[in-house]
Design a protein around this motif. Structure first.
Motif, short mmCIF file in Angstrom:
data_model
loop_
_atom_site.label_atom_id
_atom_site.label_comp_id
_atom_site.label_asym_id
_atom_site.label_seq_id
_atom_site.Cartn_x
_atom_site.Cartn_y
_atom_site.Cartn_z
N GLY A 82 0.80 -1.22 0.00
CA GLY A 82 0.00 0.00 0.00
C GLY A 82 0.83 1.27 0.00
N SER A 83 2.09 1.16 0.32
CA SER A 83 2.95 2.33 0.30
C SER A 83 3.57 2.57 -1.07
CB SER A 83 4.07 2.18 1.35
OG SER A 83 3.51 2.31 2.64
N SER A 139 6.76 4.25 4.66
CA SER A 139 6.36 3.06 5.42
C SER A 139 5.55 3.53 6.62
CB SER A 139 7.60 2.28 5.90
OG SER A 139 7.17 1.21 6.73
N LYS A 140 4.31 3.11 6.65
CA LYS A 140 3.47 3.52 7.78
C LYS A 140 4.02 2.94 9.08
CE LYS A 140 -1.12 3.42 9.76
NZ LYS A 140 -1.17 4.77 10.27
N SER A 141 4.31 1.64 9.05
CA SER A 141 4.77 0.99 10.27
C SER A 141 6.20 1.36 10.60
CB SER A 141 4.67 -0.53 10.11
OG SER A 141 5.54 -0.94 9.06
N THR A 144 8.80 -2.29 7.91
CA THR A 144 8.71 -3.25 6.81
C THR A 144 10.11 -3.54 6.29
OG1 THR A 144 6.51 -2.45 6.32
CG2 THR A 144 7.62 -3.65 4.56
N ARG A 204 -3.13 0.40 2.15
CA ARG A 204 -3.82 0.32 0.85
C ARG A 204 -4.93 1.35 0.70
NH1 ARG A 204 -4.50 -3.85 4.15
NH2 ARG A 204 -6.58 -4.50 4.76
N GLN A 283 -4.50 -5.31 -5.01
CA GLN A 283 -4.08 -5.37 -3.61
C GLN A 283 -5.23 -4.99 -2.68
OE1 GLN A 283 -2.13 -2.26 -1.74
NE2 GLN A 283 -1.28 -3.51 -0.10
N GLU A 287 -6.24 -7.97 -0.28
CA GLU A 287 -5.76 -7.88 1.09
C GLU A 287 -6.89 -7.49 2.05
OE1 GLU A 287 -1.59 -6.61 1.25
OE2 GLU A 287 -2.15 -5.35 2.94
O1 PA5 Z 1 -2.09 -2.20 2.93
C1 PA5 Z 1 -1.28 -2.48 3.78
O2 PA5 Z 1 -1.45 -2.22 4.99
C2 PA5 Z 1 0.03 -3.14 3.41
O3 PA5 Z 1 0.06 -3.50 2.08
C3 PA5 Z 1 1.18 -2.19 3.70
O4 PA5 Z 1 1.00 -1.02 2.96
C4 PA5 Z 1 2.52 -2.81 3.33
O5 PA5 Z 1 2.69 -4.04 3.98
C5 PA5 Z 1 3.66 -1.87 3.68
O6 PA5 Z 1 3.55 -1.51 5.02
P1 PA5 Z 1 4.26 -0.24 5.58
O7 PA5 Z 1 3.67 0.97 4.94
O8 PA5 Z 1 4.02 -0.29 7.04
O9 PA5 Z 1 5.72 -0.37 5.24
#
Ligand code: PA5
Length: 463
Positions: A82-83, A139-141, A144, A204, A283, A287
């Motif tokens: 999603g990123s 990266s949200k988290s 990753t 996402r 995705q 997902e």
């Molecule tokens: O949709 C989602 O939550 C995932 O696909 C994340 O975007 C992906 O795993 C990447 O995560 P992050 O943005 O924490 O690095």
């Protein structure tokens, strides 16, 4: 200025061939309206993004600062899932088709590196001077493994190229959680410029946050138009009656087909610049909707399988299967009402009768005829299909498209009884990779993975 959904081909005349009929759809609508009402009563954070100017302003200010500095001619987006996919879809749709090596006048080249394949990354490092790149690390988290590795690799390469940590840091913008995660802690400590993935916005569903807006601003795309298109869909779909809600109708029709044995959902844009929208959709749909447990905690193992096809290219690859293979699929053709250009097909062999039928025609007429051809072939074979039309290819309509599918996904999750906003299956894979890379705290998991790998009886062949 509208996004149009045509569901005519989704319903069998009287349900005779096993497809749901309009009566079945009408009968299920009250259940769908309840799902919608619950969603609208507590709209998720991502649904509020189009109305929030502060994120756009932060991205615009950062992009203006960097443009004024003028130390880059390529933007490199580092991120995955999603990123990355929303960025890729947006850039492919709205920037010139050959953005990577022939960007629009005055704009940077844009590269999206959403893999850690050593050959690909190695080739990139050899081909592109990193000291002339600006890196958008997303990266949200902030944990990753792929994005972390890319960050380390490119930061190190830039530092060596520009000679100091201080100069290297200037070449990075990090988009991450406003409060938590490794990236946030590191950036705050070392003084990297940051933008935020707003709280409550999952990867996402984040393309209309700084995750996509900063790239849009840097690449010279119309971020404002993206938000305006999404805001329009948000508003229209919140204000209309449930039976007029196109996203609800889309979700419900797909869920009914799933119940009738059609769990494969083919997303089929007709337009090369729309091709990566299908990756973003894949995705989002997979997902969000593919889940082991429902919201009651019962094991359901439910979910559609999204498939990407691009017209007309995949007419010569997939349509044979679609028209004559198993009737287990539903098709969404994505149509452009108007392409940005019109290209006439010339007549260099005017004396020959071979291509007479193409005389005076355009590529625009041809691609539309091909789409209609696919539609006819599928409908004649009794295959359910719908069409989404973007009136034209601009940021407003792409913003509409993003908002439409985000909302449809939330509704489909509600109809399937699953939480569309979590991804425990992905998290498990992420943890396993961390364990195998020796990350502290994952020792027990690493040992159990190795034990399980060792216990498998090998069955390998060579040729
Ligand atoms: O949709 C989602 O939550 C995932 O696909 C994340 O975007 C992906 O795993 C990447 O995560 P992050 O943005 O924490 O690095």
């Amino acid at each position: 200025m509208a996004l149009k959904l045509d569901l005519t081909g989704m319903f069998a005349a009287a349900g005779s061939d096993g497809a749901p009929c309009r009566e079945a759809f009408a009968a299920a609508l009250p259940r769908a309206a309840e799902v919608r009402a619950a969603h609208l009563a507590a709209p998720p954070a991502w649904r509020q993004l189009p109305g929030q100017r502060r994120h756009l302003e932060a991205c615009r200010a950062r992009a203006a600062e960097l443009r004024a500095r003028g130390d880059f001619d390529a933007l490199v987006v580092l991120g995955i899932g999603g990123s990355a996919l929303g960025n890729a879809a947006m850039v492919a749709a709205l920037a010139p088709a050959y953005q990577e090596w022939a960007p629009a006048e005055g704009q940077p080249r844009v590269f999206l590196l959403d893999s850690i394949d050593p050959d690909w990354i190695g080739d990139f490092l050899e081909a592109v001077p990193v000291e002339r790149c600006h890196f958008n690390v997303i990266s949200k988290s902030g944990g990753t493994i792929e994005t972390s590795s890319e960050f380390l690799l490119f930061y190190d390469a830039v530092r060596r190229a520009v000679g100091s940590d201080q100069a290297a840091r200037q070449r990075f913008t990090v988009t991450t959680d406003p409060a938590g995660g490794h990236f946030r802690a590191l950036c705050d400590e070392l003084g990297f410029a940051t933008l935020e993935v707003p709280a409550g916005v999952g990867g996402r569903f984040s393309v209309l946050s700084p995750v996509g807006l900063f790239t849009a601003e840097m690449a010279g795309l119309d971020a404002e138009g993206l938000l305006a298109g999404a805001a329009r869909v948000n508003q229209k779909l919140a204000e209309c009656a449930p039976e007029e809600d196109a996203a609800l109708a889309y979700a419900l029709a797909h869920v009914l087909h799933m119940e009738q044995g059609r769990p494969i959902h083919v997303h089929f844009p007709y337009g090369h610049r729309l091709r990566l929208l299908a990756d973003w959709y894949k995705q989002l749909w997979a997902e969000s909707l593919g889940k082991r447990f429902d919201t009651q905690g019962d094991e359901v193992n439910v979910g559609p399988t999204p498939v990407k096809a691009v017209g007309p290219t995949d007419q010569h690859s997939q349509v044979q299967l679609y028209a004559e293979g198993p009737d287990d699929k539903v098709y969404t053709l994505v149509k452009l009402g108007r392409h940005s250009r019109e290209i006439a097909i010339p007549e260099p062999f005017a004396a020959s009768p071979a291509f007479e039928y193409l005389r005076g025609q355009t590529l625009n007429q041809l691609i539309d005829a091909e789409r209609q051809g696919t539609e006819v072939a599928l409908l004649e074979a009794g295959r359910p299909l719908c069409t989404i039309e973007l009136c034209k290819l601009d940021a407003f309509h792409v913003g509409q498209y993003f908002a439409f599918f985000e909302i449809a996904t939330a509704y489909a999750g509600g109809l399937l009884g699953v939480d569309p906003f979590d991804q425990p299956g992905v998290e498990n894979g992420k943890k396993a990779a961390l364990a195998l890379m020796g990350c502290a705290g994952y020792e027990a998991l690493a040992a159990s993975i190795r034990a399980s790998q060792a216990s498998r009886e090998p069955f390998t062949l060579e040729c």
